[in-house]
Design an enzyme around this catalytic site. Sequence first.
Site, PDB file in Angstrom:
ATOM      1  N   LYS A 227       0.866  -1.187   0.000  1.00 30.49           N
ATOM      2  CA  LYS A 227       0.000   0.000   0.000  1.00 30.49           C
ATOM      3  C   LYS A 227       0.907   1.243   0.000  1.00 30.49           C
ATOM      4  O   LYS A 227       1.872   1.323   0.756  1.00 30.49           O
ATOM      5  CB  LYS A 227      -0.900  -0.040   1.248  1.00 30.49           C
TER       6      LYS A 227
ATOM      7  N   ARG B 121     -26.226   0.003   5.898  1.00 29.94           N
ATOM      8  CA  ARG B 121     -26.056  -1.423   5.686  1.00 29.94           C
ATOM      9  C   ARG B 121     -26.581  -2.255   6.847  1.00 29.94           C
ATOM     10  O   ARG B 121     -26.875  -3.435   6.700  1.00 29.94           O
ATOM     11  CB  ARG B 121     -24.555  -1.679   5.504  1.00 29.94           C
TER      12      ARG B 121
ATOM     13  N   GLU C  73     -20.425  -3.833   9.346  1.00 28.43           N
ATOM     14  CA  GLU C  73     -21.353  -2.987  10.099  1.00 28.43           C
ATOM     15  C   GLU C  73     -22.510  -3.795  10.673  1.00 28.43           C
ATOM     16  O   GLU C  73     -22.984  -3.536  11.787  1.00 28.43           O
ATOM     17  CB  GLU C  73     -21.890  -1.862   9.207  1.00 28.43           C
TER      18      GLU C  73
HETATM   19  C1  LIG Z   1     -19.410  -0.657   3.981  1.00 32.82           C
HETATM   20  C2  LIG Z   1     -18.193   0.204   4.115  1.00 32.82           C
HETATM   21  N1  LIG Z   1     -17.641   0.392   5.325  1.00 32.82           N
HETATM   22  C3  LIG Z   1     -16.545   1.161   5.452  1.00 32.82           C
HETATM   23  C4  LIG Z   1     -15.969   1.745   4.361  1.00 32.82           C
HETATM   24  C5  LIG Z   1     -14.780   2.673   4.525  1.00 32.82           C
HETATM   25  N2  LIG Z   1     -13.603   2.142   3.845  1.00 32.82           N
HETATM   26  C6  LIG Z   1     -13.198   2.585   2.649  1.00 32.82           C
HETATM   27  S1  LIG Z   1     -11.860   1.799   2.086  1.00 32.82           S
HETATM   28  C7  LIG Z   1     -11.753   0.855   3.466  1.00 32.82           C
HETATM   29  C8  LIG Z   1     -10.644  -0.129   3.617  1.00 32.82           C
HETATM   30  C9  LIG Z   1     -10.622  -1.058   2.483  1.00 32.82           C
HETATM   31  O1  LIG Z   1      -9.548  -1.932   2.640  1.00 32.82           O
HETATM   32  P1  LIG Z   1      -9.118  -2.844   1.431  1.00 32.82           P
HETATM   33  O2  LIG Z   1     -10.303  -3.415   0.781  1.00 32.82           O
HETATM   34  O3  LIG Z   1      -8.094  -3.805   1.921  1.00 32.82           O
HETATM   35  O4  LIG Z   1      -8.497  -1.829   0.391  1.00 32.82           O
HETATM   36  P2  LIG Z   1      -7.104  -1.032   0.470  1.00 32.82           P
HETATM   37  O5  LIG Z   1      -7.487   0.386   0.763  1.00 32.82           O
HETATM   38  O6  LIG Z   1      -6.256  -1.619   1.538  1.00 32.82           O
HETATM   39  O7  LIG Z   1      -6.530  -1.179  -0.869  1.00 32.82           O
HETATM   40  C10 LIG Z   1     -12.774   1.159   4.353  1.00 32.82           C
HETATM   41  C11 LIG Z   1     -12.964   0.546   5.672  1.00 32.82           C
HETATM   42  C12 LIG Z   1     -16.576   1.527   3.108  1.00 32.82           C
HETATM   43  N3  LIG Z   1     -16.114   2.098   1.999  1.00 32.82           N
HETATM   44  N4  LIG Z   1     -17.672   0.753   3.011  1.00 32.82           N
END
Ligand SMILES: Cc1ncc(C[n+]2csc(CCOP(=O)(O)OP(=O)(O)O)c2C)c(N)n1
Length: 654
Positions: free
Chosen positions: A282, A395, A367
């Site tokens: 990342k 959600r 959630e």
């Molecule tokens: C339902 C929901 N909850 C929380 C989020 C906030 N959120 C956006 S990106 C993320 C982390 C995603 O992690 P990952 O899928 O591993 O992607 P990375 O950013 O590490 O590439 C979160 C918690 C979201 N977009 N949707």
Amino acid sequence: MTRLLDELDLPKGLKHLMLSQLQQVAGEIREEIIDTVSKTGGHLASSLGVVELALAIHTVLESPNDKVIWDVGHQAYAHKILTGRLKEFASLRQYGGISGFPRTDESPHDVFDTGHASTSISVALGIAETRDLRDEDFTVLAVIGDGSLTGGMAFEALNHAGQLGTDLIVVLNDNEMSISRNVGGLASYLSRIRTEPHLLKARRELERIVKNIPFIGKDVSESMRKLKGSLKYLVIPSMLFEDLGFTYLGPLDGHNIPLLIRTIQHAKAKGGPVLIHVVTKKGKGYPQAEADPRAFHGVGKFHVPSGKLLASGGSKSLSEIFGEAVVRAASKDPRIIAITAAMPDGTGLNTFMKAYPERFFDVGIAEQHAVTMAGGLASQGFIPVVAIYSTFLQRAYDQIVHDVALQGLHVVFAVDRAGLVGEDGPTHHGNLDIAFLRSIPGMTVMAPMDEDELVSMLDFALGMKGPCAFRYPRSSAMDEKKIKACPPIEYGRGTLLLDGQDVAIIALGSMVYPSLDAAAILRNKGISAAVVNARFAKPVDEPLILKVSSKCKKALVVEEASVIGGLGNAVSDILSRKTQGKVDFAHLGIPDDFVTHGPREILLAECGLSAIGIAEAALRLCKPGGAVSMARGVGQTVASNIEGATETCEAEIP
Ligand SMILES: Cc1ncc(C[n+]2csc(CCOP(=O)(O)OP(=O)(O)O)c2C)c(N)n1
């Protein structure tokens, strides 16, 4: 110097490039992303991590005929650049510019609107099934992060896709991070796969073969034959994904372009559901983001050489103030538990995590589970505080109804980022919570006008019985507060902040201060406005509202929430039942529409939710025949200057 990126016809042009040229393009994309995000803010670290993956996908597939779905979509910046949006990229997340997430109305290469996590495999499966039903021929590929894979829906989709046996490629982008470090058994499982000795050996063997292939291009059949044998090493028997019916390929170095290209080609040729597990870094390519991917997950404007944030002000965010207040409350009451769904930093609960790790739960992007687990805790006499952004709480609606409210359980919902969030746009605006929470029997819904009231509401909610929510915007503490005193919260009671004769402005939460400013504007025009701080969206302070409205004979409700189902509906209902049409009524809120992205203060002003917008609405109401519901459509011209709008907080992005 001209960049290769500027000369290419994208994405088609990628197919004719040699490896060294693809690598050059990867470097150019990274620079473009870093430069742009340093000026616009955005999801930097996630996007930098998938540059090679996006290149490989668009080299092998033929988008938009082939369909690529990015889970959440916050990491799709390279995809946007590679699919013809290089020129528009500088306008990323700006008002009128391109979105920070895939949008079907922006490009045919964005096949589905995304923003919430864990949806991509379901979407991809749906599209793949339509392909098969229509007897069409194209590839469907979903990219999902290890964080998003913690969401239950991703497993529901894997489970179903494996059973159907549909041709479908899922790329698992494993960078060990959600926004913070990824949590749970899945994270440990992926970590075991990454470090398993026989897989490491197989990975090295595969990389050796790929290294000896001189060109990426048309002549791949011979190399593919050699590779197919080698890729077999990477299929591990008896593992989770295989057991669910997927062919598992990996783990692969997600920054090795030829390896990615060959593996995607192989997955395409293989057919059925295939999961390619790629390991990425990342923040790759920007040292500050690599060193602190959490801080650079969603970032405001920054200085590229140093990585320092160009933050707009030093005030604490409401989330931080909330987080500190829960810690104070927990120091006095051992029953208090804090729960976040993968957002300890964003919700301000990181302070609690450090202070009371044993009473803190990060459940992952889950959630629904967060809310039902809170129900379980509450059923045993604990007091869970569940902090979730308004948009993500959508959600968990059934869980709030079925697992909390039905039993009258005492769960406290801290609904952060309520209202318009700004640059993240329609997938992230939190304008529906009042409507969906008010309709739940037994639910209390509050909204504080400022940071002091936020803290009082938390304390009040903790001392209550039954389910209770308070919602607050993406905003910061005020540098100088006009209202110093915060009288104690009383159940279902608002406060009269300013008495007046001509019009009653009944304001909720973030709209209280702009309403006071509006009253000052109206005073200069000879109109005396009363301002009520409603405090409660449920139960509504009927006696106070009736008293002030009946006196003024005109009532204007102002709230940073959907005009459907909000406080305005409740007040209009009271007035129509109790005043026999003697009070003219108007309602200002977020229109019944999906609001675009852009700075929060511009979006608010476009909805008429600024001091001037409120004053204008009150003036219209005071004219004969002025009683109308007046949600203004975003995109309509705002003649007035933006004045009195709440400040924005640029430093953090969900
Ligand atoms: C339902 C929901 N909850 C929380 C989020 C906030 N959120 C956006 S990106 C993320 C982390 C995603 O992690 P990952 O899928 O591993 O992607 P990375 O950013 O590490 O590439 C979160 C918690 C979201 N977009 N949707």
